[in-house]
Design a protein around this motif. Structure first.
Motif, short mmCIF file in Angstrom:
data_model
loop_
_atom_site.label_atom_id
_atom_site.label_comp_id
_atom_site.label_asym_id
_atom_site.label_seq_id
_atom_site.Cartn_x
_atom_site.Cartn_y
_atom_site.Cartn_z
N MET A 1 0.85 -1.18 0.00
CA MET A 1 0.00 0.00 0.00
C MET A 1 0.89 1.24 0.00
SD MET A 1 -2.54 1.42 2.95
CE MET A 1 -4.15 0.92 2.44
N ILE A 2 0.59 2.17 -0.88
CA ILE A 2 1.34 3.43 -0.96
C ILE A 2 0.72 4.42 0.01
CG2 ILE A 2 2.00 5.34 -2.43
CD1 ILE A 2 2.02 3.39 -4.76
N ARG A 3 1.55 4.96 0.86
CA ARG A 3 1.11 5.95 1.85
C ARG A 3 1.36 7.35 1.30
NH1 ARG A 3 -2.11 3.63 5.44
NH2 ARG A 3 -1.25 1.69 6.19
N PRO A 4 0.54 8.31 1.76
CA PRO A 4 0.77 9.71 1.33
C PRO A 4 2.14 10.20 1.76
CG PRO A 4 -1.39 9.46 2.36
CD PRO A 4 -0.64 8.17 2.59
N TRP A 33 4.91 5.56 12.03
CA TRP A 33 3.67 5.62 12.81
C TRP A 33 2.73 6.70 12.27
CZ3 TRP A 33 6.96 5.85 17.85
CH2 TRP A 33 7.54 4.59 18.08
N ILE A 34 3.28 7.85 11.95
CA ILE A 34 2.46 8.94 11.41
C ILE A 34 1.91 8.56 10.03
CG2 ILE A 34 2.53 11.31 10.52
CD1 ILE A 34 4.40 11.96 12.88
N ARG A 35 2.77 8.02 9.17
CA ARG A 35 2.33 7.63 7.82
C ARG A 35 1.19 6.63 7.87
NH1 ARG A 35 7.93 7.72 6.11
NH2 ARG A 35 8.16 9.49 4.71
N ALA A 36 1.22 5.74 8.85
CA ALA A 36 0.16 4.73 8.97
C ALA A 36 -1.21 5.38 9.12
CB ALA A 36 0.44 3.81 10.15
N ALA A 37 -1.26 6.54 9.75
CA ALA A 37 -2.53 7.22 10.01
C ALA A 37 -2.88 8.28 8.97
CB ALA A 37 -2.50 7.85 11.40
N LEU A 38 -1.97 8.56 8.06
CA LEU A 38 -2.21 9.63 7.09
C LEU A 38 -3.19 9.22 6.00
CD1 LEU A 38 1.25 11.29 6.38
CD2 LEU A 38 -0.70 12.26 7.60
N GLU A 39 -4.04 10.16 5.65
CA GLU A 39 -5.01 10.00 4.57
C GLU A 39 -4.71 10.95 3.42
OE1 GLU A 39 -8.45 10.91 6.85
OE2 GLU A 39 -8.24 9.11 8.09
N ALA A 40 -3.75 11.87 3.64
CA ALA A 40 -3.38 12.88 2.64
C ALA A 40 -1.92 13.24 2.86
CB ALA A 40 -4.26 14.13 2.80
N PRO A 41 -1.27 13.82 1.85
CA PRO A 41 0.10 14.28 2.05
C PRO A 41 0.15 15.24 3.25
CG PRO A 41 -0.51 14.44 -0.26
CD PRO A 41 -1.76 14.11 0.51
N ALA A 42 1.31 15.28 3.92
CA ALA A 42 1.37 16.07 5.14
C ALA A 42 2.75 16.67 5.40
CB ALA A 42 0.97 15.20 6.33
N GLU A 43 2.71 17.81 6.06
CA GLU A 43 3.90 18.42 6.66
C GLU A 43 3.59 18.50 8.15
OE1 GLU A 43 5.06 22.14 4.94
OE2 GLU A 43 5.11 21.30 2.91
N ALA A 78 -6.65 19.84 3.96
CA ALA A 78 -6.64 19.49 2.55
C ALA A 78 -6.21 20.70 1.73
CB ALA A 78 -8.03 19.03 2.11
N PRO A 79 -5.59 20.52 0.60
CA PRO A 79 -5.23 19.22 0.04
C PRO A 79 -4.05 18.58 0.75
CG PRO A 79 -4.35 20.94 -1.36
CD PRO A 79 -5.14 21.62 -0.26
N GLN A 80 -3.40 19.34 1.63
CA GLN A 80 -2.27 18.81 2.39
C GLN A 80 -2.49 19.12 3.86
OE1 GLN A 80 1.52 20.04 0.87
NE2 GLN A 80 2.65 18.75 2.28
N VAL A 81 -2.13 18.17 4.69
CA VAL A 81 -2.22 18.34 6.14
C VAL A 81 -0.99 19.13 6.60
CG1 VAL A 81 -2.24 17.14 8.36
CG2 VAL A 81 -3.46 16.16 6.40
#
Length: 151
Positions: A1-4, A33-43, A78-81
């Motif tokens: 699975m590709i994570r954001p 751990w953070i990536r596991a919970a991400l639903e969108a790209p994030a900073e 959105a579009p980025q956290v």
């Protein structure tokens, strides 16, 4: 699975932070751990602080005059956290000890919890809490940790 995608800044505000805490929080684990919970790209910036800073932030931004385990400052979903997660090392350690949970697992749970908040998830109402806790439990198990809500 590709994570954001995730841009992560990891900060330790305390020079006297016990080695056990730093050992549990290498950048690659925190990012996982953070990536596991991400639903969108994030900073996301993760800042590990002491009791005084956690208390001041909780008081100034939430009106609660005590240190808490994790504070989430979410600036956009959105579009980025864009968010800051502030963890109080002293509270995290005390809670992990009181719950007989490994320090690493408690940090992972709180980072997942904070990341979900950063994306707009909440637990103010019972139905929201049930959904959020179920998601946290699912993510923790997928990462190889015990369900944080099981006794």
């Amino acid at each position: 699975m590709i994570r954001p995608a995730l841009t992560l800044s990891l900060q330790f505000a305390r020079d006297d932070l016990p080695r056990a805490h730093r050992a549990q929080l290498p950048r690659h684990r925190v990012a996982r751990w953070i990536r596991a919970a991400l639903e969108a790209p994030a900073e996301i910036t993760v800042r590990v602080v002491g009791t005084d800073e956690a208390r001041a932030l909780n008081r100034d931004f939430r009106g609660k005059d005590h240190a808490t385990n994790v504070l989430t400052f979410d600036y956009s979903h959105a579009p980025q956290v864009h968010a800051d997660l502030v963890l109080c090392a002293d509270v995290v350690e005390a809670e992990a000890r009181a719950q007989s949970r490994p320090l690493e697992a408690h940090y992972a749970h709180l980072l997942i919890h904070g990341t979900l908040h950063a994306q707009g998830h909440d637990h103010a109402r019972d139905d929201e809490a049930e959904r959020m806790e179920a998601r946290e439990s699912e993510l923790m198990r997928a990462l190889g940790f015990a369900d944080p809500y099981s006794s």
